[in-house]
Design a protein around this motif. Structure first.
Motif, short mmCIF file in Angstrom:
data_model
loop_
_atom_site.label_atom_id
_atom_site.label_comp_id
_atom_site.label_asym_id
_atom_site.label_seq_id
_atom_site.Cartn_x
_atom_site.Cartn_y
_atom_site.Cartn_z
N GLU A 75 0.83 -1.20 0.00
CA GLU A 75 0.00 0.00 0.00
C GLU A 75 0.87 1.26 0.00
O GLU A 75 0.55 2.25 -0.68
N ASP A 76 1.96 1.24 0.76
CA ASP A 76 2.86 2.39 0.82
C ASP A 76 3.47 2.72 -0.53
O ASP A 76 3.78 3.88 -0.82
N LEU A 77 3.66 1.70 -1.34
CA LEU A 77 4.33 1.88 -2.63
C LEU A 77 3.37 2.14 -3.78
O LEU A 77 3.80 2.26 -4.93
N LYS A 78 2.10 2.25 -3.47
CA LYS A 78 1.14 2.58 -4.52
C LYS A 78 1.29 4.04 -4.91
O LYS A 78 1.59 4.89 -4.08
N PHE A 79 1.09 4.33 -6.19
CA PHE A 79 1.17 5.71 -6.65
C PHE A 79 0.24 5.89 -7.84
O PHE A 79 -0.17 4.92 -8.49
N ILE A 100 12.58 0.18 1.90
CA ILE A 100 12.02 -0.70 0.87
C ILE A 100 12.69 -2.07 0.96
O ILE A 100 13.92 -2.17 1.04
N ASN A 101 11.89 -3.12 0.95
CA ASN A 101 12.46 -4.47 0.88
C ASN A 101 11.75 -5.34 -0.15
O ASN A 101 11.93 -6.55 -0.19
N THR A 102 10.95 -4.69 -1.01
CA THR A 102 10.30 -5.40 -2.12
C THR A 102 10.77 -4.79 -3.42
O THR A 102 10.53 -3.60 -3.69
N PHE A 103 11.46 -5.57 -4.22
CA PHE A 103 12.04 -5.08 -5.47
C PHE A 103 11.35 -5.80 -6.63
O PHE A 103 11.72 -6.91 -7.00
N ASP A 104 10.32 -5.15 -7.16
CA ASP A 104 9.48 -5.80 -8.15
C ASP A 104 9.16 -4.85 -9.30
O ASP A 104 9.73 -3.76 -9.42
N ASP A 105 8.23 -5.28 -10.16
CA ASP A 105 7.85 -4.48 -11.33
C ASP A 105 7.25 -3.14 -10.93
O ASP A 105 7.46 -2.13 -11.61
N ASN A 106 6.51 -3.12 -9.83
CA ASN A 106 5.90 -1.87 -9.39
C ASN A 106 6.97 -0.85 -9.01
O ASN A 106 6.85 0.34 -9.32
N LEU A 107 8.02 -1.32 -8.34
CA LEU A 107 9.11 -0.43 -7.98
C LEU A 107 9.82 0.09 -9.23
O LEU A 107 10.16 1.28 -9.31
N GLU A 108 10.03 -0.77 -10.19
CA GLU A 108 10.66 -0.35 -11.44
C GLU A 108 9.81 0.71 -12.15
O GLU A 108 10.34 1.69 -12.69
N LYS A 109 8.51 0.52 -12.11
CA LYS A 109 7.63 1.50 -12.74
C LYS A 109 7.69 2.84 -12.02
O LYS A 109 7.72 3.91 -12.65
N LEU A 110 7.73 2.80 -10.68
CA LEU A 110 7.84 4.03 -9.90
C LEU A 110 9.14 4.75 -10.24
O LEU A 110 9.15 5.97 -10.45
#
Length: 275
Positions: A75-79, A100-110
């Motif tokens: 939820e914190d990483l939603k944008f 941050i400890n989740t490195f996924d597609d959402n983080l790459e998009k951010l």
């Protein structure tokens, strides 16, 4: 740094250099090659050209300890796209930013969208809280142009050494449009961080890159650039800060969460550890 950088009297950089949070061109998030982001883990450590390093980790006299920082949830990483710059005195800029400890597609998009808005708004650095996402993430490219220079992504960064030599530059910030004033910072720093894949790396920064990083690092700690200004320097922008506070109230219909009128003076974040 998010914002613009101008040459101070003692500066070694040309005033024609890219500005903090810079570019004249926009980029498509889909055009970014994330292999470039992880490459910073392989960069050789640059040697310090001058000044000695502190032997203690520097956390910028944080208003809160890094140990108190929780890990960001999904939820914190939603944008929401497109990202927009958060302007002073929005409380988002003072909020805690989670690790941050989740490195996924959402983080790459951010990350991709942060570069996009950074270039579009004429910047060479940008922190996640400046686009409304309270996590420990920054991006910068000292060249200030997509396709030029080195695009850097630093996640959960920590300054573990800072030079004794301090330099003064006339800084600006995208979250403070049109406001510029002198800020003192160490000339050279050493940093631990993770890249967008989660890989750990160390890097030495000096010159413009060190300046940009430290400006963005402050954002991750809830510190704003006027917190580091001397009292006489702060007075030169007091009226401009009041204008931004008034605009915030007009735009949101809410009372300003902080005011320069009740500011107690330069906070004790301007000091740096000495050996």
């Amino acid at each position: 740094m998010a914002g613009r950088l101008h040459q101070a009297s003692s500066a070694c950089f040309s005033s024609l250099l890219p500005r903090l949070s810079l570019s004249r061109q926009s980029i498509s998030p889909l055009s970014l090659d994330f292999r470039r982001f992880s490459s910073c883990a392989k960069l050789p450590l640059a040697s310090s050209s001058s000044g000695s390093f502190s032997t203690r980790a520097w956390r910028g006299d944080l208003p809160f300890s890094t140990k108190e920082l929780e890990f960001a949830t999904e939820e914190d990483l939603k944008f929401q796209s497109p990202l927009k710059i958060v302007e002073y005195p929005d409380p988002i800029l003072r909020a805690k930013n989670k690790r941050i400890n989740t490195f996924d597609d959402n983080l790459e998009k951010l990350v991709a969208e942060m570069f996009d808005v950074m270039y579009k708004t004429d910047g060479i650095g940008l922190s996640a809280p400046q686009v409304g996402v309270n996590v420990q993430l920054m991006v910068f490219n000292s060249a200030g142009e997509p396709g030029e220079g080195e695009e850097m992504v630093l996640i959960n960064p920590v300054i573990y050494k800072a030079s004794k030599r301090i330099t003064t530059f006339n800084e600006g910030c995208l979250s403070f449009p049109g406001i510029y004033a002198d800020v003192e910072r160490p000339a050279t720093i050493k940093v631990d961080a993770r890249d967008v894949t989660g890989a750990k790396f160390k890097i030495n920064l000096s010159g413009l890159s060190a300046r940009v990083f430290q400006h963005e690092f402050d954002h991750l700690k809830g510190i704003l650039f006027f917190d580091r200004m001397a009292t006489d320097v702060l007075e030169t922008i007091r009226a401009d800060l009041k204008v931004l506070e008034e605009k915030y109230e007009q735009r949101t219909g809410k009372q300003r969460p902080e005011s320069i009128e009740s500011y107690l003076g330069t906070r004790q974040v301007a000091g740096f550890p000495q050996v």
